[in-house]
Design a protein around this motif. Sequence first.
Motif, short mmCIF file in Angstrom:
data_model
loop_
_atom_site.label_atom_id
_atom_site.label_comp_id
_atom_site.label_asym_id
_atom_site.label_seq_id
_atom_site.Cartn_x
_atom_site.Cartn_y
_atom_site.Cartn_z
N LEU A 463 0.82 -1.21 0.00
CA LEU A 463 0.00 0.00 0.00
C LEU A 463 0.85 1.27 0.00
N ASP A 466 4.77 2.64 -2.85
CA ASP A 466 4.90 3.54 -4.00
C ASP A 466 4.43 4.95 -3.67
N ALA A 467 4.35 5.29 -2.38
CA ALA A 467 4.01 6.64 -1.99
C ALA A 467 5.14 7.59 -2.38
N GLU A 503 2.32 12.10 -2.91
CA GLU A 503 1.20 11.24 -3.29
C GLU A 503 1.19 10.02 -2.38
N SER A 505 -1.32 6.20 -1.63
CA SER A 505 -2.37 5.31 -2.11
C SER A 505 -3.72 5.72 -1.52
N ASP A 527 -5.99 0.65 -7.89
CA ASP A 527 -5.76 1.70 -6.90
C ASP A 527 -5.42 2.98 -7.65
N ARG A 528 -5.58 4.10 -6.95
CA ARG A 528 -5.18 5.38 -7.53
C ARG A 528 -4.45 6.18 -6.48
N LYS A 529 -3.74 7.19 -6.92
CA LYS A 529 -2.96 8.03 -6.03
C LYS A 529 -3.76 9.27 -5.61
#
Length: 650
Positions: A463, A466-467, A503, A505, A527-529
């Motif tokens: 989750l 990738d922030a 950004e 999740s 999922d989207r940011k």
Amino acid sequence: MSEAPVPPSARSRRRFDTIADHPWRSALAVAALGLLVLLLLWDWNWLEGPVERAVEARTGRSFTIGGDLDVDLGRVTTIRADALELGNADWSEDARMAAADRLQLSIEILPLLRGQVRIPEIRLQRPQVRLEIGPDREGNWNAFAGDGDGGNPIQLQRLWIDDGNLLFLDPEGETEVDVRVASQAPGEGDAAPPVAISGEGRWRAAEFELEGTAQSPLDLQDTDNPYRFDLHARAGGTRAHARGSLVDAFQFENFGFQMALAGQNLEHLYPLLGLAMPPTPPYSVDGQLRREGTSWHYRDFSGKVGDSDLGGSVTVETGGERNFFKADLVSKLLDLDDLAGFLGAAPESGASETPSPEQEAEAADDGRLIPDTPYELDKLNAMDADVRLRAQRIQADLPLDDMDAHLILENGLLRLDPLNLGVADGDIRSTVRMDAREAPIRTTLDADVRGLNLGSLFPDSALAGDAVGRIGGHARLAGTGNSIAAMLGSSDGELAVGMGRGEVSALLVELAGIDIAEALGFLFTNDRKIPIRCAFADFAVADGVMSANALAFDTTDTLIVGEGTIDLDGEELDLLLRPRPKDRSLLSLRSPLVIGGTFSEPSFRPDLARLGLRGAIALALGSIAPPAALLATLELGPGEDSDCGGEYAR
């Protein structure tokens, strides 16, 4: 015609006249007769007294020949003497410094006429030598130092020792070394018989064993060619292997050889060498040991400590009031767990870890997350140090990249300046000051956080991995105590971290707000940011308790604000997070979230009382008309984009 007979009186007179005419012949005859009698009756033991007095005059020590003295004359003359004893220094408890059952010495006669002393061989049976350090650190051998007369040196070609013994005593240093020495048959390339060495004793009160081989002791006098040896020693769990060669070995102030060290814990070197090392996992290193006056250098060593590789150089200065330990260390891959002992923490244990037995026991009993093992004040005051450690890569559960640490210990005052850690593509730069000159230790921490990547902080999280975002902050703390736990548990100061735009999740944010509908939607769709406006946490620290001055996480979708405390002494969490959604959603259970529990076992749960109230309303409405149950979970939201927390953060 025959001659007339000579009367007897005339013959006697003629014989007397002949002797009278040649008096030297009579003297020679008498001397020959006397020499013959002397040789037949000679006893070399008559020379014991003159020999004893000559040795006593030269050494200043008593010397006795308790057995026979015998000489076989010839071009190479052999001298044998039995039951020899050499006296000791006046201050020694033992009157005898050296003894031998027999000394057999061969000496060339012709070179003596030219002033040269050539001894082809000396053989010693059961020689015993007692070397000891007495009052004022005086050695009982000091009387013989520099006793040469400047003449031609003695040329000794071969030494054979049968069942020899060397005893070294240093009562003040709690050292007693008992070594057995015996000559062996010469090997290829050996000019003189090598010796086998074995022994045991105490070194700085620690018991040890020793064994190995070395060239003949005679080769020590050759200052042009190296003296080879190979020795193994063991003291408890510590093992040493010294091998190589010495040039001009009698220059005890300057020498060098290869030395390998291995053991269960570097801390065990403290009683052996007086070096105050922290607890470590098992280690093994190998490098060049060299002495230069009062300085000992361990250069270009390499090896492992636990699961980490370690190399570099170490210098120990022994000439001052305290030993001075200086090191420049490099690790290509450092397992952070191997540094647990520096922090007073228990290391991890398991199939992939290599802790020492003491650390395994400590890990098994330790239930805290903050290290609570007390520092030993006597060790912090036992020596001074200047240590630089650079780790190119770090293996840890935390997102650590590299490390550069510089430790300075001077008269009980320890500083880490700097202690820099590469973390999550950013870095934490800090300085630590520990004053151990008085108990308890007074510690201050000053740290700055720069450019930590939000996504890299959670590399294993699907989750958060990738922030996007960069985190910075600072910490200023001061506390007292003899462990890290005690220091933090009594600390005062401040701690603040924050980040700007980034950004995250959407699923993570919705789960944090327990928005069931949107969370399920993101679980079963892509999922989207969500853009992050900002995030910050500002804590005041008093007596080990962190109190939130401001706590907020603001996105275009949801605002999360918080309050509460973190108890560093009890390692307890008591935080309340209030999610404020900015969008409309069905099935939203709009309830504060409680972070509680301990550091080692935190809990993350909704406020069940408020959830219970909303659930009861939903059940009541659902009993009238099932679709109406959705009204209880309908969240309209404030319908505006708050200014990084707005009123909620303040």
